[in-house]
Design a protein around this motif. Structure first.
Motif, PDB file in Angstrom:
ATOM      1  N   THR A  22       0.834  -1.192   0.000  1.00  0.00           N
ATOM      2  CA  THR A  22       0.000   0.000   0.000  1.00  0.00           C
ATOM      3  C   THR A  22       0.877   1.253   0.000  1.00  0.00           C
ATOM      4  OG1 THR A  22      -1.739  -1.141   1.218  1.00  0.00           O
ATOM      5  CG2 THR A  22      -1.779   1.252   1.281  1.00  0.00           C
ATOM      6  N   VAL A  23       0.504   2.229  -0.786  1.00  0.00           N
ATOM      7  CA  VAL A  23       1.193   3.523  -0.754  1.00  0.00           C
ATOM      8  C   VAL A  23       0.629   4.328   0.410  1.00  0.00           C
ATOM      9  CG1 VAL A  23       1.593   5.693  -1.977  1.00  0.00           C
ATOM     10  CG2 VAL A  23       1.615   3.522  -3.239  1.00  0.00           C
ATOM     11  N   PHE A  24       1.510   4.784   1.291  1.00  0.00           N
ATOM     12  CA  PHE A  24       1.087   5.610   2.418  1.00  0.00           C
ATOM     13  C   PHE A  24       2.091   6.735   2.619  1.00  0.00           C
ATOM     14  CE2 PHE A  24       1.332   6.535   7.059  1.00  0.00           C
ATOM     15  CZ  PHE A  24       0.107   7.173   7.162  1.00  0.00           C
ATOM     16  N   ARG A  25       1.596   7.967   2.669  1.00  0.00           N
ATOM     17  CA  ARG A  25       2.455   9.126   2.902  1.00  0.00           C
ATOM     18  C   ARG A  25       1.803  10.045   3.933  1.00  0.00           C
ATOM     19  NH1 ARG A  25       4.977   6.193   0.255  1.00  0.00           N
ATOM     20  NH2 ARG A  25       6.295   6.582  -1.576  1.00  0.00           N
ATOM     21  N   GLN A  26       2.603  10.513   4.861  1.00  0.00           N
ATOM     22  CA  GLN A  26       2.185  11.538   5.815  1.00  0.00           C
ATOM     23  C   GLN A  26       2.834  12.842   5.385  1.00  0.00           C
ATOM     24  OE1 GLN A  26       3.882  11.422   9.808  1.00  0.00           O
ATOM     25  NE2 GLN A  26       1.874  11.904  10.691  1.00  0.00           N
ATOM     26  N   LEU A  27       2.018  13.849   5.109  1.00  0.00           N
ATOM     27  CA  LEU A  27       2.495  15.122   4.561  1.00  0.00           C
ATOM     28  C   LEU A  27       2.195  16.246   5.538  1.00  0.00           C
ATOM     29  CD1 LEU A  27       0.979  14.490   1.023  1.00  0.00           C
ATOM     30  CD2 LEU A  27       3.364  14.130   1.692  1.00  0.00           C
ATOM     31  N   PHE A  28       3.137  17.184   5.701  1.00  0.00           N
ATOM     32  CA  PHE A  28       3.010  18.249   6.692  1.00  0.00           C
ATOM     33  C   PHE A  28       2.765  19.583   6.021  1.00  0.00           C
ATOM     34  CE2 PHE A  28       4.857  21.344   9.754  1.00  0.00           C
ATOM     35  CZ  PHE A  28       4.042  21.054  10.839  1.00  0.00           C
ATOM     36  N   LEU A  35      -5.447  23.908   1.616  1.00  0.00           N
ATOM     37  CA  LEU A  35      -5.518  24.720   0.401  1.00  0.00           C
ATOM     38  C   LEU A  35      -4.132  25.070  -0.138  1.00  0.00           C
ATOM     39  CD1 LEU A  35      -7.114  26.433  -1.655  1.00  0.00           C
ATOM     40  CD2 LEU A  35      -7.069  28.304   0.019  1.00  0.00           C
ATOM     41  N   GLU A  36      -3.260  25.577   0.721  1.00  0.00           N
ATOM     42  CA  GLU A  36      -1.945  26.060   0.268  1.00  0.00           C
ATOM     43  C   GLU A  36      -1.029  24.928  -0.203  1.00  0.00           C
ATOM     44  OE1 GLU A  36      -3.653  29.137   2.988  1.00  0.00           O
ATOM     45  OE2 GLU A  36      -3.462  26.952   3.010  1.00  0.00           O
ATOM     46  N   MET A  37      -1.354  23.681   0.114  1.00  0.00           N
ATOM     47  CA  MET A  37      -0.481  22.561  -0.211  1.00  0.00           C
ATOM     48  C   MET A  37      -1.037  21.679  -1.324  1.00  0.00           C
ATOM     49  SD  MET A  37       1.692  23.498   1.982  1.00  0.00           S
ATOM     50  CE  MET A  37       2.922  22.227   1.718  1.00  0.00           C
ATOM     51  N   ARG A  50       1.409  20.584  -4.146  1.00  0.00           N
ATOM     52  CA  ARG A  50       2.321  19.535  -3.680  1.00  0.00           C
ATOM     53  C   ARG A  50       1.629  18.177  -3.675  1.00  0.00           C
ATOM     54  NH1 ARG A  50       2.948  18.992   2.570  1.00  0.00           N
ATOM     55  NH2 ARG A  50       0.776  18.409   2.124  1.00  0.00           N
ATOM     56  N   ASP A  51       0.406  18.134  -3.155  1.00  0.00           N
ATOM     57  CA  ASP A  51      -0.311  16.870  -3.033  1.00  0.00           C
ATOM     58  C   ASP A  51      -0.600  16.261  -4.405  1.00  0.00           C
ATOM     59  OD1 ASP A  51      -0.250  17.467  -0.349  1.00  0.00           O
ATOM     60  OD2 ASP A  51      -2.362  18.056  -0.227  1.00  0.00           O
ATOM     61  N   LEU A  52      -1.073  17.095  -5.340  1.00  0.00           N
ATOM     62  CA  LEU A  52      -1.393  16.577  -6.664  1.00  0.00           C
ATOM     63  C   LEU A  52      -0.138  16.188  -7.431  1.00  0.00           C
ATOM     64  CD1 LEU A  52      -4.322  18.902  -7.795  1.00  0.00           C
ATOM     65  CD2 LEU A  52      -4.405  16.692  -6.621  1.00  0.00           C
ATOM     66  N   ARG A  53       0.948  16.904  -7.202  1.00  0.00           N
ATOM     67  CA  ARG A  53       2.221  16.540  -7.833  1.00  0.00           C
ATOM     68  C   ARG A  53       2.682  15.168  -7.347  1.00  0.00           C
ATOM     69  NH1 ARG A  53       5.331  20.110  -5.698  1.00  0.00           N
ATOM     70  NH2 ARG A  53       4.451  21.759  -7.021  1.00  0.00           N
ATOM     71  N   LEU A  54       2.517  14.920  -6.054  1.00  0.00           N
ATOM     72  CA  LEU A  54       2.914  13.623  -5.507  1.00  0.00           C
ATOM     73  C   LEU A  54       2.063  12.503  -6.112  1.00  0.00           C
ATOM     74  CD1 LEU A  54       4.579  11.934  -3.532  1.00  0.00           C
ATOM     75  CD2 LEU A  54       2.864  12.437  -1.778  1.00  0.00           C
ATOM     76  N   ILE A  86      -8.866  21.109  -5.266  1.00  0.00           N
ATOM     77  CA  ILE A  86      -8.580  19.824  -5.903  1.00  0.00           C
ATOM     78  C   ILE A  86      -9.697  19.470  -6.883  1.00  0.00           C
ATOM     79  CG2 ILE A  86      -8.424  17.324  -5.484  1.00  0.00           C
ATOM     80  CD1 ILE A  86      -6.909  18.012  -2.892  1.00  0.00           C
ATOM     81  N   LYS A  87     -10.949  19.675  -6.473  1.00  0.00           N
ATOM     82  CA  LYS A  87     -12.062  19.375  -7.359  1.00  0.00           C
ATOM     83  C   LYS A  87     -12.059  20.285  -8.594  1.00  0.00           C
ATOM     84  CE  LYS A  87     -16.150  18.852  -5.820  1.00  0.00           C
ATOM     85  NZ  LYS A  87     -16.404  17.736  -6.776  1.00  0.00           N
ATOM     86  N   LYS A  88     -11.617  21.519  -8.410  1.00  0.00           N
ATOM     87  CA  LYS A  88     -11.542  22.436  -9.545  1.00  0.00           C
ATOM     88  C   LYS A  88     -10.500  21.963 -10.554  1.00  0.00           C
ATOM     89  CE  LYS A  88     -10.968  27.352 -10.625  1.00  0.00           C
ATOM     90  NZ  LYS A  88     -10.749  28.713 -10.058  1.00  0.00           N
ATOM     91  N   LYS A  89      -9.386  21.467 -10.037  1.00  0.00           N
ATOM     92  CA  LYS A  89      -8.319  20.981 -10.906  1.00  0.00           C
ATOM     93  C   LYS A  89      -8.607  19.575 -11.444  1.00  0.00           C
ATOM     94  CE  LYS A  89      -4.584  23.595  -8.614  1.00  0.00           C
ATOM     95  NZ  LYS A  89      -3.834  24.121  -9.772  1.00  0.00           N
ATOM     96  N   MET A  90      -9.358  18.772 -10.659  1.00  0.00           N
ATOM     97  CA  MET A  90      -9.665  17.385 -11.034  1.00  0.00           C
ATOM     98  C   MET A  90     -11.152  17.129 -10.768  1.00  0.00           C
ATOM     99  SD  MET A  90      -6.356  15.388  -9.432  1.00  0.00           S
ATOM    100  CE  MET A  90      -6.849  13.842 -10.238  1.00  0.00           C
TER     101      MET A  90
END
Length: 420
Positions: free
Chosen positions: A193-199, A226-228, A231-235, A262-266
Motif C-alpha cells: 500500500t502507498v502511504f504518505r504523511q504530509l506536513f 488549500l496552500e499545499m 504539492r499533493d497533486l504533484r505527488l 482539488i475538485k476544480k483541478k480534477m
C-alpha cells in the motif's frame, strides 16, 4: 451514477445494507444488527460456543458422543483446523452422519498464508449452517469466523480484532497475542500500500495523508490543505496513483481545506465529509460507512466533541483521528457545537477500544511528533487518560484564545473549500 450494492456492517455481526457506488470507488452505508452468545434451543454439547447471529459453533476436542450430539442438535457442516491425522479428528464420525467435512490445518499463526486464508474464506462462504469449527481447545476456531466477518463487513485489522474481542463471549484467540498478530497479518492488504504523511508548511501544522491501493492504484487524501494542493497533486502524479476521494475529518477552523481547489483541478474527484458537520460535499458519511477505493476500505467512526461533525477514519492498523485525539492532547471543545463530555465518550468508545498497537495519526501536531498508538494515548495522554469529570474540568479551564483563521476558514470549509 450511484448504484445500490449489498454490504455488511462493522462490529460483531451485522445485517445487509446498501452500498453506494461511485464508479470504481465506493461508499458503503451500513447498520448494526444483533449478535452474540444465545441460549440454544437445541442441545449442543457442553463446552461448545454457539454464535447465533453467525450460526457458527466453536468447539475443542470432542468424543464421538459429543460429535453425535452436535449432529443431533442440527449441525450441517464441519471445518477442522487440526491435521486430519490428529488422534481426536472427528472426520469419520462426521462423514458417517453424511455431513460435509473440510480439514484446513491452522496449527500456528505462520500457517495463515494467503492460500490458507482464501481456503478458509471459501469454506466459510460455501458451508451450510450451522457450521461447527473445531480445533483442540476452541481457541484457533474463532480465526475463520473473524476472517469471514472482516471480508464481509470490510473491516481492517484493527477493527476486526476489536470486533473479535467485543463478541459475547470474546473469541478465545484474542487472549493470545501471537494469534492476534497472525490474524492482523492475514488481514493486511495483499499488495504493498502507498502511504504518505504530509506536513503543512504554510502555518497550520496540519497533517495530510495519502493512501493508495498500490503503485498506480486508486487513492484518497485525508485533510488536504488549500496552500499545499499543488504539492499533493504533484505527488499523486509522481506516484502514478489516481485520486478518487478527498476526505475531511471535520470542518476545520484553522485552515481552509484543499478539497474545493482539488475538485476544480480534477473534477472527477469526490469530496467527503460527515453528514453531521452540515458542510457541503459530494458524499456525506456517517458512523459505520465505508469509503472504498480499489480493493481498500476506510471505516468511518463518529468521534464528535471537538465539533459536532468530527469523524475518525480506520484503515488496516491505523486510525486517522482528526482533532478528536491528538498526540498527548485533544481538540478544544469550546466552539462549533463542541462538548467535553461528548468528546470523552467518543474517544473512549471509538478509538480507545481499538487494539493498543493501532497507530494514531492526528490532523495536527505542534511539537514535532508524527504518530502515537492507542495504547500510548490511553496511558500517557494528560487529558484523556483521566476520569470524565477530571477531563471536563481540564477542558473548562483551558481559556484558549479565539482561533486566528476561524472567520476566514469556517465559512469556506462549510462549502468544502469551493473556490470561486
Amino acid at each position: 451514477r450511484i448504484d445500490p450494492k449489498r454490504s455488511l456492517t462493522r462490529g460483531c455481526a451485522r445485517a445487509p445494507a446498501h452500498c453506494l457506488e461511485h464508479r470504481s470507488a465506493r461508499i458503503s452505508t451500513v447498520k448494526p444488527s444483533p449478535t452474540g452468545f444465545d441460549e440454544l434451543t437445541m442441545s449442543f454439547p457442553e463446552g461448545t460456543i454457539h454464535y447465533a447471529g453467525d450460526d457458527v459453533i466453536l468447539a475443542g476436542d470432542m468424543t464421538p458422543e459429543q460429535v453425535a450430539a452436535c449432529v443431533a442438535a442440527g449441525a450441517k457442516s464441519w471445518l477442522y483446523l487440526n491435521e486430519d491425522c490428529h488422534a481426536k479428528c472427528p472426520k469419520a464420525d462426521v462423514q458417517a452422519a453424511s455431513l460435509p467435512f473440510e480439514c484446513v490445518p491452522v496449527m500456528s499463526p505462520a500457517a495463515l498464508t494467503p492460500g490458507v486464508v482464501d481456503k478458509l474464506l471459501d469454506v466459510m462462504s460455501a458451508s451450510s449452517k450451522p457450521l461447527v469449527i473445531q480445533c483442540s481447545t476452541a481457541t484457533r476456531a474463532g480465526i475463520p469466523l473473524i476472517l469471514a466477518k472482516a471480508r464481509a463487513e470490510k473491516l481492517g485489522a484493527a477493527s476486526a480484532l476489536q470486533a473479535a474481542a467485543s463478541m459475547d463471549p470474546p473469541l478465545k484467540f484474542t487472549a493470545r497475542p501471537e494469534l492476534c498478530a497472525g490474524v492482523a497479518k492475514a488481514l493486511a492488504p495483499r499488495k504493498p500500500t502507498v502511504f504518505r504523511q504530509l506536513f503543512d508548511t504554510s502555518g497550520s501544522s496540519t497533517y495530510t495523508y495519502l493512501i493508495a491501493d498500490g503503485d498506480g492504484g486508486d487513492a484518497i487524501l485525508i485533510d488536504p490543505v488549500l496552500e499545499m494542493v499543488d504539492r499533493d497533486l504533484r505527488l499523486c502524479e509522481e506516484l502514478g496513483v489516481t485520486l478518487k476521494y478527498v476526505l475531511n475529518t471535520h470542518c476545520h477552523a484553522d485552515h481552509i481545506t484543499g478539497s474545493g481547489l482539488i475538485k476544480k483541478k480534477m473534477p472527477s474527484v469526490k469530496s467527503v465529509i460527515a453528514e453531521a458537520s452540515g458542510a457541503k460535499a459530494d458524499v456525506k458519511v456517517k458512523h459505520g460507512d465505508r469509503v472504498s477505493f480499489g480493493d481498500l476500505h476506510v471505516e468511518v467512526r463518529a468521534t464528535p466533541g471537538h465539533t459536532a461533525g468530527c469523524v475518525s477514519y480506520v484503515f488496516d492498523d491505523k486510525v486517522f483521528t482528526g482533532d478528536a485525539l491528538l498526540i498527548r492532547g485533544c481538540g478544544r471543545t469550546d466552539f462549533q457545537e463542541g462538548s467535553s463530555e461528548t468528546l470523552y465518550h467518543a474517544v473512549h468508545s471509538q478509538i480507545f477500544t481499538l487494539p493498543d498497537d493501532t497507530v494514531v495519526y492526528p490532523a495536527h501536531d505542534y511539537k514535532g511528533h508524527r504518530s502515537s498508538t492507542v495504547g500510548e494515548e490511553k496511558r500517557l495522554n494528560p487529558r484523556l487518560s483521566k476520569s470524565k469529570p477530571e477531563f471536563v474540568d481540564i477542558m473548562n479551564k483551558l481559556e484558549l484564545s479565539y482561533p486566528k483563521k476561524i472567520d476566514e476558514a469556517l465559512p469556506a470549509n462549510m462549502v468544502c473549500g469551493i473556490q470561486d
